[in-house]
Write a protein that holds these residues in place. Structure first.
Motif, short mmCIF file in Angstrom:
data_model
loop_
_atom_site.label_atom_id
_atom_site.label_comp_id
_atom_site.label_asym_id
_atom_site.label_seq_id
_atom_site.Cartn_x
_atom_site.Cartn_y
_atom_site.Cartn_z
N LYS A 1 51.58 33.48 43.44
CA LYS A 1 50.33 33.21 42.72
C LYS A 1 49.98 34.37 41.80
CE LYS A 1 46.56 31.01 41.66
NZ LYS A 1 46.61 29.81 40.76
N THR A 2 50.21 35.60 42.25
CA THR A 2 49.94 36.77 41.41
C THR A 2 50.79 36.72 40.15
OG1 THR A 2 49.39 38.14 43.33
CG2 THR A 2 49.99 39.30 41.31
N THR B 1 32.16 42.90 47.21
CA THR B 1 33.43 43.60 47.45
C THR B 1 34.37 43.40 46.26
OG1 THR B 1 33.29 43.46 49.85
CG2 THR B 1 35.50 43.60 48.90
N TRP B 2 34.92 44.52 45.78
CA TRP B 2 35.95 44.50 44.73
C TRP B 2 37.24 45.02 45.36
CZ3 TRP B 2 35.20 43.65 39.26
CH2 TRP B 2 33.89 43.29 38.92
N ILE B 3 38.31 44.30 45.17
CA ILE B 3 39.58 44.68 45.80
C ILE B 3 40.07 46.03 45.32
CG2 ILE B 3 42.05 44.05 45.84
CD1 ILE B 3 41.18 41.18 46.34
N VAL B 4 39.71 46.43 44.10
CA VAL B 4 40.22 47.69 43.56
C VAL B 4 39.82 48.89 44.42
CG1 VAL B 4 38.27 48.07 41.98
CG2 VAL B 4 40.50 49.06 41.46
N GLU C 1 36.93 37.66 40.85
CA GLU C 1 36.55 38.97 40.32
C GLU C 1 35.95 39.85 41.43
OE1 GLU C 1 34.17 40.70 36.41
OE2 GLU C 1 34.04 38.57 36.94
N TYR C 2 35.07 39.26 42.24
CA TYR C 2 34.49 39.99 43.36
C TYR C 2 34.06 38.98 44.41
CZ TYR C 2 30.38 39.00 40.36
OH TYR C 2 29.45 38.39 39.54
N TYR C 3 33.71 39.48 45.60
CA TYR C 3 33.51 38.60 46.75
C TYR C 3 32.26 39.01 47.54
CZ TYR C 3 38.52 37.67 45.96
OH TYR C 3 39.74 37.35 45.41
N SER D 1 42.73 41.21 41.55
CA SER D 1 42.99 40.83 42.94
C SER D 1 44.48 40.88 43.25
CB SER D 1 42.43 39.44 43.22
OG SER D 1 41.01 39.45 43.12
N GLY D 2 45.31 40.80 42.19
CA GLY D 2 46.75 40.91 42.37
C GLY D 2 47.22 42.29 42.83
#
Length: 437
Positions: A9-10, A356-359, A395-397, A413-414
């Motif tokens: 998916k990424t 939450t941002w994955i970065v 983008e964020y969660y 998110s990738g």
């Protein structure tokens, strides 16, 4: 989703968001090749987004594509070394009001591809180092080194306003973390829930810069927004060391310059930004480097630096990272402490104020793996797997429910594929060590 499905998916999102083309500028043809962070919403080539994409692409073993992205990012670099945080290729006019005043007021910007007048966290040296580490292409390093050196010299000469080796940002948008609650203080907004007043205050910063034609000396003297941001300067320190490594590869005499400058930045982060009483690294603002005592994930960033004593790193982590009232929701890391008056976990145009941002997780994951926080590293990556499985690449969660907000098919998110690779490598090393005994 399985890890392989996440990888597939990424790759699909990266390809779907990819832009290829060429422009005729000043009697030369410039090829551009970049990935939009998301379809429709962010159509430009962004500086640190491109660097994130390089980490993702190399994790996917797409080395040539990663190099093309970096060449594109460097292609409009000015002679003095400056590179803007956005490059407008096909769309010359910004689509958002918050973007319009981020370029110089030049007539040519209405009909030629150009860059914004702002900067972003200087992650490009690590991106080039990453390409070399994965591909072994020394010729590519040699190709881009002159531009990299000119860029980092520009940063030191033009943004170290105070002479303390720390870089100053002149707009909240330069941090890469738009609407970060720490910026409320220098903007004169009472920390708390964001509203239209904050919107006007933040956009007015870029408007003033625009009116001043982005004359840095004039902007510095006026002093309406001068912030030394922890995340920005931590990344700067990391990348100076990456520059020293790249210089060493090339036998370049500037290796020691970048190495020493990196040490000086480490030292200044510790002296200027660390608060012994609160056990946190704070953004500072103004001539007197006033600490902004608001807890966001960047309070942790300097723990990764060689110049940060281990006892300080441990104290920061023990005091805040494992604090249930601050940074331990179901899906960490929230973009401001849970008990902050600014905290809003839901969807909002004022991003970086709770969700939450994955970065942030990606930035901390390697440190956790290498410094003995294996259980926490595992929880972090499992949390991201759960977020993507529940809500997709967003983008964020929401840090409590995992609901996804903002742009869909968002490339950042990738970064999880890079974390998965690190996790696999760590397990392989443990397995090899066990077998050797």
């Amino acid at each position: 989703m399985t890890d392989e499905q996440i990888f597939d998916k990424t790759r699909s999102i990266i390809y779907d968001n990819m832009i290829n083309g060429e422009k005729h500028l000043d009697d030369q043809v410039i090829h551009f090749h970049y990935t939009k962070p998301a379809p429709g919403r962010y159509p430009y080539q962004f500086f640190w987004d491109t660097c994130f994409h390089v980490f993702i692409l190399t994790a996917l073993r797409e080395y040539e594509m990663a190099k093309s992205h970096l060449r594109s990012l460097l292609s409009l670099q000015e002679k003095n070394g400056f590179i803007g945080h956005m490059i407008y290729w096909d769309r010359l006019m910004p689509g958002r009001v918050t973007d319009f005043f981020q370029s110089r007021p030049h007539l040519r910007n209405l009909y030629k591809s150009h860059m914004s007048a702002l900067i972003q966290p200087p992650l490009i040296a690590q991106a080039v180092e990453r390409v070399y580490n994965f591909s072994g292409d020394i010729d590519f390093v040699q190709e881009v080194m002159p531009k990299l050196k000119t860029y980092y010299h520009w940063l030191r000469q033009n943004r170290d306003f105070g002479g303390d080796h720390l870089l100053t940002i002149i707009s909240p948008f330069e941090s890469g973390m738009d609407w970060k609650p720490t910026f409320d203080v220098p903007l004169g907004f009472k920390p708390g829930k964001a509203d239209w007043k904050l919107f006007l205050k933040q956009v007015s910063v870029d408007f003033r810069n625009f009116v001043n034609n982005y004359n840095l000396r004039r902007i510095y003297k006026q002093g309406y927004f001068r912030v030394k941001e922890v995340g920005f300067n931590t990344i700067y320190a990391q990348n100076l060391k990456a520059m020293a490594t790249l210089c060493q590869l090339m036998g370049d005499k500037e290796e020691e310059h970048f190495k020493q400058l990196g040490r000086e930045v480490d030292k200044s982060i510790l002296e200027v930004m660390y608060d012994e009483k609160d056990a946190a690294f704070y953004d500072v603002f103004g001539k007197d480097n006033q600490k902004i005592r608001i807890l966001t994930p960047t309070i942790f960033y300097p723990v990764i630096l060689d110049g940060t004593p281990e006892k300080i790193s441990k104290r920061v982590m023990d005091t805040h990272f494992f604090n249930d009232e601050e940074f331990k929701p179901d899906y960490p890391l929230p973009s401001v402490a849970l008990n902050s008056p600014s905290f809003n976990p839901s969807h909002s145009i004022y991003i970086w104020r709770g969700p939450t941002w994955i970065v942030n997780n990606w930035f901390m994951h390697k440190f956790l793996m290498e410094k003995g926080y294996g259980e926490e590293a595992q929880k972090m990556i499992d949390s991201i797997r759960a977020l993507i499985g529940k809500s997709g690449f967003r983008e964020y969660y929401n840090p409590f429910t995992g609901e996804g907000y903002g742009a869909r098919d968002f490339t950042w998110s990738g970064l999880v594929v890079d974390m998965i690779n690190m996790e696999r490598e760590g397990k392989n090393l443990k397995s090899q060590s066990a077998n050797s005994h």
